[in-house]
Design an enzyme around this catalytic site. Structure first.
Site, mmCIF file in Angstrom:
data_model
loop_
_atom_site.group_PDB
_atom_site.id
_atom_site.type_symbol
_atom_site.label_atom_id
_atom_site.label_comp_id
_atom_site.label_asym_id
_atom_site.label_seq_id
_atom_site.Cartn_x
_atom_site.Cartn_y
_atom_site.Cartn_z
ATOM 1 N N LYS A 1 -1.283 -9.326 3.394
ATOM 2 C CA LYS A 1 -0.526 -8.828 4.548
ATOM 3 C C LYS A 1 -1.378 -7.853 5.347
ATOM 4 O O LYS A 1 -2.010 -6.961 4.779
ATOM 5 C CB LYS A 1 0.771 -8.145 4.099
ATOM 6 N N GLU B 1 -1.438 -5.363 9.027
ATOM 7 C CA GLU B 1 -0.644 -4.699 10.054
ATOM 8 C C GLU B 1 -1.349 -4.772 11.401
ATOM 9 O O GLU B 1 -2.563 -4.551 11.491
ATOM 10 C CB GLU B 1 -0.435 -3.224 9.697
ATOM 11 N N ASP C 1 0.833 -1.208 0.000
ATOM 12 C CA ASP C 1 0.000 0.000 0.000
ATOM 13 C C ASP C 1 0.869 1.259 0.000
ATOM 14 O O ASP C 1 0.358 2.369 -0.077
ATOM 15 C CB ASP C 1 -1.001 0.003 1.158
ATOM 16 N N SER C 2 2.189 1.064 0.022
ATOM 17 C CA SER C 2 3.120 2.167 -0.207
ATOM 18 C C SER C 2 2.914 2.781 -1.582
ATOM 19 O O SER C 2 3.439 3.863 -1.864
ATOM 20 C CB SER C 2 4.562 1.682 -0.072
ATOM 21 N N GLU D 1 9.224 -4.015 11.037
ATOM 22 C CA GLU D 1 9.726 -2.765 10.466
ATOM 23 C C GLU D 1 10.228 -1.807 11.531
ATOM 24 O O GLU D 1 9.564 -1.577 12.542
ATOM 25 C CB GLU D 1 8.613 -2.084 9.648
ATOM 26 N N ASP E 1 -0.919 -6.147 0.116
ATOM 27 C CA ASP E 1 -1.331 -5.487 1.356
ATOM 28 C C ASP E 1 -2.840 -5.315 1.438
ATOM 29 O O ASP E 1 -3.492 -4.940 0.456
ATOM 30 C CB ASP E 1 -0.701 -4.091 1.447
#
Length: 263
Positions: free
Chosen positions: A112, A114, A45-46, A181, A84
């Site tokens: 993925k 978070e 999602d970057s 991270e 993501d």
């Protein structure tokens, strides 16, 4: 390049072989990533930052992630393709199932998410329904406003212990990989030792089972290069050479060096 599966990465961890991951957002770069024999292609999602021009990942939608996932899939049949789940797309069990299914239909082989221990029920739910999951602990960009900025996580002993406990809980719920991270190298080492599943580090030291970077960072074309990244295009003859050098340096342990750590 042989087709990479979850079992491939598990075997690599067991044998002490490091592997590399890189973000991918389109067909052309995805094909170059495959040619460089990089094991994991992450549709991050970057893309909100480096493709769409947002100041964070928060505005990214599931439809945008699905669009880019399908493009990456068409360019790469060998790397493990992880996508993501964007901000609030897994806030409830129903949302998590529906949105994960959308990404899997678009070509993802794993999603993925978070977060910490609160994710365990959702991870279990997805895993039991045949959807492989990659966790993400430490600095989680979707929580940047809660953190008050992009700050190193887990410096205090209590925070480090809690992060390890949460990572184990995510693993036990059924996760197959986990990203850590922007944490001190000692914590990256401890997490890798504590978990049976492969640990992918970004700014987490050299002891993790793998490394991941944002594509635009490792090519030196982002507005600001994070401390934990490296411009692999500098001195390279081509983008393909830069990607291959990244893969080789992760594999032989020369990247990351001390200067790329968050200590």
């Amino acid at each position: 390049m042989k087709k990479i599966s979850i079992n491939t990465l598990r075997s690599m961890k067991k044998n002490g072989e490091k592997f590399s991951a890189i973000t991918a957002y389109d067909y052309t770069f995805s094909h170059l990533i495959e040619a460089a024999a990089i094991e994991v292609a992450l549709v991050g999602d970057s893309l909100g930052n480096v493709i769409l021009g947002h100041d964070s990942t928060i505005p990214v939608t599931v439809d945008e992630m699905a669009y880019h996932t399908s493009a990456v899939k068409r360019g790469n049949n060998h790397s493990l393709l992880v996508s993501d789940m964007p901000f609030m797309s897994y806030a409830t069990e129903i949302k998590a199932l529906e949105n994960a299914a959308t990404l899997m239909r678009s070509g993802a082989q794993m999603v993925k998410l978070e977060g910490g221990e609160w994710l365990t029920e959702i991870v279990y739910l997805l895993s039991q329904r045949g959807i492989p999951v990659c966790g993400h602990v430490g600095l989680t960009p979707q929580s940047v406003h809660k953190f008050g900025g992009f700050k190193v996580q887990g410096r205090a002993e209590a925070e480090a212990k809690k992060m390890i406990q949460e990572a184990i809980a995510i693993q036990d719920a059924g996760a197959d990989l986990i990203v850590v991270e922007c944490v001190p190298s000692t914590l990256g080492t401890a997490l890798t030792a504590a978990l049976d599943i492969p640990v992918i580090g970004i700014g987490a030291g050299a002891s993790t089972d793998a490394q991941v970077l944002v594509l635009h960072d490792m090519l030196g074309i982002s507005k600001r290069l994070p401390k934990f990244s490296k411009d692999f295009l500098a001195g390279a003859n081509s983008i393909q050479d830069a990607l291959k050098t990244y893969s080789v340096e992760v594999s032989n342990g020369s990247f990351p060096g001390p200067e790329h750590c968050c200590d």
